[in-house]
Design a protein around this motif. Structure first.
Motif, mmCIF file in Angstrom:
data_model
loop_
_atom_site.group_PDB
_atom_site.id
_atom_site.type_symbol
_atom_site.label_atom_id
_atom_site.label_comp_id
_atom_site.label_asym_id
_atom_site.label_seq_id
_atom_site.Cartn_x
_atom_site.Cartn_y
_atom_site.Cartn_z
ATOM 1 N N GLY A 208 -88.773 -57.402 12.548
ATOM 2 C CA GLY A 208 -89.191 -57.446 11.159
ATOM 3 C C GLY A 208 -88.614 -56.309 10.348
ATOM 4 N N GLN A 209 -88.459 -55.133 10.978
ATOM 5 C CA GLN A 209 -87.889 -53.991 10.270
ATOM 6 C C GLN A 209 -86.443 -54.251 9.899
ATOM 7 O OE1 GLN A 209 -89.640 -51.181 9.336
ATOM 8 N NE2 GLN A 209 -87.795 -50.839 8.127
ATOM 9 N N TYR A 210 -85.724 -54.928 10.784
ATOM 10 C CA TYR A 210 -84.334 -55.274 10.467
ATOM 11 C C TYR A 210 -84.288 -56.163 9.228
ATOM 12 C CZ TYR A 210 -79.768 -57.497 10.762
ATOM 13 O OH TYR A 210 -78.518 -57.977 10.459
ATOM 14 N N LEU A 211 -85.131 -57.188 9.213
ATOM 15 C CA LEU A 211 -85.165 -58.073 8.055
ATOM 16 C C LEU A 211 -85.570 -57.315 6.796
ATOM 17 C CD1 LEU A 211 -86.849 -61.264 9.537
ATOM 18 C CD2 LEU A 211 -84.432 -60.911 9.052
ATOM 19 N N SER A 212 -86.522 -56.395 6.948
ATOM 20 C CA SER A 212 -86.966 -55.615 5.798
ATOM 21 C C SER A 212 -85.837 -54.755 5.254
ATOM 22 C CB SER A 212 -88.155 -54.736 6.199
ATOM 23 O OG SER A 212 -88.573 -53.939 5.124
ATOM 24 N N ASP A 213 -85.102 -54.124 6.161
ATOM 25 C CA ASP A 213 -83.990 -53.272 5.733
ATOM 26 C C ASP A 213 -82.918 -54.082 5.018
ATOM 27 O OD1 ASP A 213 -85.283 -51.137 6.851
ATOM 28 O OD2 ASP A 213 -84.104 -51.132 8.704
ATOM 29 N N LYS A 214 -82.578 -55.229 5.594
ATOM 30 C CA LYS A 214 -81.531 -56.044 4.977
ATOM 31 C C LYS A 214 -82.017 -56.672 3.668
ATOM 32 C CE LYS A 214 -78.686 -55.105 8.180
ATOM 33 N NZ LYS A 214 -77.692 -54.057 7.908
ATOM 34 N N GLY A 215 -83.292 -57.026 3.618
ATOM 35 C CA GLY A 215 -83.824 -57.607 2.396
ATOM 36 C C GLY A 215 -83.821 -56.635 1.234
ATOM 37 N N SER A 228 -79.024 -69.391 0.019
ATOM 38 C CA SER A 228 -80.413 -69.686 0.396
ATOM 39 C C SER A 228 -80.946 -68.732 1.445
ATOM 40 C CB SER A 228 -80.532 -71.137 0.909
ATOM 41 O OG SER A 228 -80.079 -72.044 -0.066
ATOM 42 N N ILE A 229 -80.449 -67.513 1.434
ATOM 43 C CA ILE A 229 -80.914 -66.537 2.412
ATOM 44 C C ILE A 229 -82.395 -66.210 2.248
ATOM 45 C CG2 ILE A 229 -80.659 -64.119 3.142
ATOM 46 C CD1 ILE A 229 -77.665 -64.467 2.896
ATOM 47 N N PRO A 230 -82.949 -66.184 0.995
ATOM 48 C CA PRO A 230 -84.388 -65.907 0.892
ATOM 49 C C PRO A 230 -85.248 -66.859 1.716
ATOM 50 C CG PRO A 230 -83.360 -65.697 -1.247
ATOM 51 C CD PRO A 230 -82.311 -66.238 -0.324
ATOM 52 N N ARG A 231 -84.888 -68.154 1.749
ATOM 53 C CA ARG A 231 -85.666 -69.106 2.557
ATOM 54 C C ARG A 231 -85.553 -68.777 4.045
ATOM 55 N NH1 ARG A 231 -83.587 -72.978 -1.101
ATOM 56 N NH2 ARG A 231 -82.072 -73.716 0.445
ATOM 57 N N TRP A 232 -84.339 -68.386 4.442
ATOM 58 C CA TRP A 232 -84.134 -68.027 5.854
ATOM 59 C C TRP A 232 -84.934 -66.770 6.201
ATOM 60 C CZ3 TRP A 232 -81.135 -63.749 7.774
ATOM 61 C CH2 TRP A 232 -80.931 -63.777 9.160
ATOM 62 N N SER A 234 -87.598 -65.736 4.666
ATOM 63 C CA SER A 234 -89.022 -66.072 4.620
ATOM 64 C C SER A 234 -89.468 -66.745 5.906
ATOM 65 C CB SER A 234 -89.300 -66.981 3.422
ATOM 66 O OG SER A 234 -89.012 -66.316 2.215
ATOM 67 N N THR A 235 -88.649 -67.667 6.403
ATOM 68 C CA THR A 235 -88.999 -68.371 7.643
ATOM 69 C C THR A 235 -89.121 -67.396 8.815
ATOM 70 O OG1 THR A 235 -87.852 -70.361 6.881
ATOM 71 C CG2 THR A 235 -88.304 -70.182 9.246
ATOM 72 N N TYR A 237 -89.580 -64.134 8.638
ATOM 73 C CA TYR A 237 -90.705 -63.243 8.385
ATOM 74 C C TYR A 237 -92.027 -63.898 8.762
ATOM 75 C CZ TYR A 237 -89.777 -58.736 6.183
ATOM 76 O OH TYR A 237 -89.477 -57.418 5.966
ATOM 77 N N GLU A 238 -92.186 -65.161 8.378
ATOM 78 C CA GLU A 238 -93.426 -65.864 8.699
ATOM 79 C C GLU A 238 -93.623 -65.995 10.199
ATOM 80 O OE1 GLU A 238 -93.022 -69.498 6.610
ATOM 81 O OE2 GLU A 238 -93.304 -68.591 4.623
ATOM 82 N N GLU A 239 -92.541 -66.246 10.936
ATOM 83 C CA GLU A 239 -92.646 -66.326 12.396
ATOM 84 C C GLU A 239 -93.061 -64.981 12.984
ATOM 85 O OE1 GLU A 239 -88.880 -67.681 13.749
ATOM 86 O OE2 GLU A 239 -89.112 -69.721 12.961
ATOM 87 N N ILE A 240 -92.441 -63.909 12.480
ATOM 88 C CA ILE A 240 -92.761 -62.569 12.986
ATOM 89 C C ILE A 240 -94.200 -62.192 12.651
ATOM 90 C CG2 ILE A 240 -92.259 -60.116 12.658
ATOM 91 C CD1 ILE A 240 -89.285 -60.943 12.358
ATOM 92 N N LEU A 241 -94.594 -62.425 11.397
ATOM 93 C CA LEU A 241 -95.961 -62.089 10.986
ATOM 94 C C LEU A 241 -96.989 -62.917 11.741
ATOM 95 C CD1 LEU A 241 -95.504 -61.687 7.126
ATOM 96 C CD2 LEU A 241 -95.823 -59.886 8.838
ATOM 97 N N ALA A 242 -96.677 -64.180 12.009
ATOM 98 C CA ALA A 242 -97.607 -65.023 12.766
ATOM 99 C C ALA A 242 -97.802 -64.474 14.178
ATOM 100 C CB ALA A 242 -97.082 -66.452 12.815
ATOM 101 N N LYS A 243 -96.701 -64.036 14.802
ATOM 102 C CA LYS A 243 -96.815 -63.474 16.147
ATOM 103 C C LYS A 243 -97.599 -62.171 16.132
ATOM 104 C CE LYS A 243 -94.120 -62.232 20.224
ATOM 105 N NZ LYS A 243 -92.772 -62.145 20.832
ATOM 106 N N VAL A 244 -97.350 -61.336 15.115
ATOM 107 C CA VAL A 244 -98.093 -60.071 15.007
ATOM 108 C C VAL A 244 -99.577 -60.346 14.794
ATOM 109 C CG1 VAL A 244 -98.446 -58.023 13.567
ATOM 110 C CG2 VAL A 244 -96.134 -58.722 14.199
#
Length: 614
Positions: A208-215, A228-232, A234-235, A237-244
């Motif tokens: 998630g930190q990698y995605l945060s840094d790149k975002g 359409s990178i925001p959708r990618w 978001s998807t 991020y949602e998977e990571i947050l769901a696991k957390v």
């Protein structure tokens, strides 16, 4: 036997890790251990007085003194209570406030160790994960000293009151100890499960930190909007947050089960202990003041044991994390670090670079990345090391520079191997521009000098040679301009081409006998790459130079070309000689030659087998 460079994991005792932290606190706080003893005395006195003062109050009432006599009888105990309470609070605030600074010191030592240890110790995904975890744990452990200041007095009070109860009724003490032991066992199992879940959360958050840094990186903004990178994002991020969230819920359930069991056992423990005390009182074995005192002792004994269990549970979790920090601080280096310098007259003789039967296999890999390579590079020679990605070129350079240690064979410069001098001395032989280039959040001048003593003439030469003079004149602060805008508001961020020039200027300023360029133009187009290599060739006129690339713009300007394939030298010769051979170099060059200048293309003889599968 193949060396491994995994960070050894040790599970040290809680006492060992607490002493480790206290040693750091003692480096920050004058008279630290004396202050800890004073805090302990004040805290224990306060706990004891809270039990003893009610007994004295009841005893004074039974003596039927005058009201003034009653107040005078309580004045001394209450004064002691006030000074103990005030002293404990002042000392605790001072010690906890100053102790937090010890984590800054630990962080400093940890960062320094990471920067100075053998590169192989922290290279790779596993090593980087250990580093990130240890650094994260530093910020999490800032309440350890607060926990210690609760634990130590509770231990003393528990022992003191346990002796008191043992003298009165051993069954009261045993009932408290038995239930407390069950609570301890529950806490041990809960700790283990929680720690494992927290480890998984750390691994998930790393992604998630990698995605945060790149975002948050504005350089990705254009691509994000078009593809359409925001959708990618978001998807993912949602998977990571769901696991957390799932892991956090599991941790919550572990804590809930533990707390529920603890509360039930505490109720049973207190009811049993109070029943045994009441029975002795009604049997006439205790006076009223003694009854008041021992009811307080039971309460404080239970309370102190609860504090001990809670503190130990917290400290044990923290101790596992302190182990990670200490593992990094205790990394073993396999290279020489004794300050040994080059022998006298070393730089007056030809410094040929010689590799003899050098092999290297990455830990866990089945096949060697460098496989029995022998090579001699005379002083002053310009050599291009080419090949496809993954051929082993960068690994070979890391071996030559001393970042990696070969499994077998020898690497010598001027007849001297790396093991015969201090590693930092060996580093001084090379000026390297690696594939990935980064500016430090320092001034332009400091990025070029890189910690070396300032020499104005060398600095001016480096600027002119790297074609940076015009850039420095455009900047209002000139060489004092800060770099990395994410750190300094008034800083600038250099373009890709300017970064290449900055790295070149730093390598020129270093003025080392060997200049190594490891794919420094991988992100540039072929014509720009050719222009940069022309500049490199002119600058390295008096040095031994190695140009590493999977593209072949560099080969026209070198004395010799080596084609690397699968960790071995496949072809070795001049550009012209290799072009006359019907080998992979010629095919590879022809496939790329139309990207270069027309002059370069005209030098290329026709290929007899253009479909050769390289």
């Amino acid at each position: 036997m193949k060396k491994t460079f995994e960070i050894a994991e040790h599970q040290r005792s809680l006492a060992s890790n607490v002493c480790f932290l206290m040693r750091y606190a003692a480096r920050i706080i004058p008279h630290y251990y004396l202050l800890q003893v004073l805090h302990l005395i004040a805290a224990v006195s306060l706990y004891y007085l809270t039990v003893w003062i009610p007994q004295q109050a009841v005893a004074l009432v039974q003596q039927e003194p005058s009201f003034s006599g009653y107040l005078m009888g309580l004045f001394g105990p209450l004064a002691l209570f006030f000074f103990s309470n005030t002293g404990r609070d002042w000392l605790r605030l001072y010690l906890e406030g100053r102790s937090e600074g010890s984590f800054s010191l630990i962080s400093y030592d940890l960062h320094r160790r990471i920067l100075e240890t053998d590169y192989e110790n922290i290279d790779g995904a596993a090593g980087q994960m250990k580093v990130r975890q240890a650094l994260a744990y530093i910020s999490e452990n800032n309440r350890i000293f607060e926990t210690l200041h609760l634990l130590l007095p509770s231990l003393v009070i528990f022992l003191l009151f346990a002796v008191q109860l043992f003298r009165v009724d051993v069954w009261i003490l045993l009932s408290i100890l038995l239930t407390s032991f069950l609570v301890w066992q529950m806490g041990q199992r809960s700790n283990q499960a929680i720690f494992q879940k927290e480890q998984k959360i750390q691994e998930t958050l790393r992604k998630g930190q990698y995605l945060s840094d790149k975002g948050a990186d504005y350089s990705y903004g254009k691509d994000a909007r078009f593809y359409s990178i925001p959708r990618w994002f978001s998807t993912l991020y949602e998977e990571i947050l769901a696991k957390v969230r799932r892991l956090a819920a599991q941790i919550f359930l572990h804590k809930l089960r533990y707390l529920t069991g603890v509360e039930l056992l505490n109720v049973a423990r207190n009811l049993l202990a109070y029943f045994l005390v009441l029975r002795r009182f009604y049997a006439g074995a205790m006076s009223l003041p003694e009854f008041i005192f021992y009811m307080g002792v039971v309460h404080k004994l239970s309370e102190s044991f609860d504090t001990i269990l809670t503190s130990l549970k917290s400290l044990q979790l923290a101790s596992r994390k302190v182990d990670q920090i200490r593992d990094l601080l205790a990394l073993n280096d396999h290279t020489r670090r004794d300050g040994t310098t080059f022998p006298e007259g070393f730089f007056q003789k030809p410094l040929a670079l010689i590799l003899e039967h050098v092999s290297y296999t990455y830990p866990g890999a089945e096949h060697p990345t460098i496989d029995d390579v022998s090579l001699r590079i005379p002083m002053g020679q310009k050599l291009a090391l080419v090949g496809l990605n993954g051929a082993g070129k960068t690994t070979l350079i890391k071996l030559i520079c001393g970042l990696y240690t070969q499994d077998s064979g020898t690497i010598r410069v001027g007849g001297l191997s790396r093991d015969e001098v201090d590693l930092n001395q060996w580093f001084s032989l090379f000026a390297v521009v690696f594939q990935d280039v980064y500016a430090l959040p320092l001034s332009l001048k400091e990025n070029i000098t890189a910690g070396a003593a300032l020499d104005e003439d060398k600095l001016e030469h480096a600027l002119q040679s790297a074609d940076l003079s015009a850039l420095t004149r455009r900047l209002s602060a000139g060489l004092e301009t800060k770099l990395v805008k994410s750190v300094y508001d008034d800083a600038v961020d250099l373009s890709g081409g300017e970064m290449q020039k900055l790295m070149l200027a730093r390598a020129i300023y270093r003025d080392a006998p060997f200049l190594i360029l490891d794919e420094p133009t991988a992100s540039l187009d072929a014509l720009s790459e050719e222009r940069i290599y022309r500049a490199y060739h002119e600058i390295s006129a008096q040095k031994t130079a190695l140009f590493i690339s999977h593209r072949l713009a560099s080969t026209q300007f070198t004395d010799r070309v080596i084609l690397f394939e699968d960790g071995k030298i496949r072809q070795d010769g001049t550009h012209e000689a290799l072009m006359q051979q019907k080998g992979p170099y010629r095919t590879m060059y022809q496939a790329q030659s139309h990207y270069y200048s027309s002059d370069a293309v005209s030098k290329t003889p026709p290929a007899e087998d253009p479909c050769h599968d390289f």
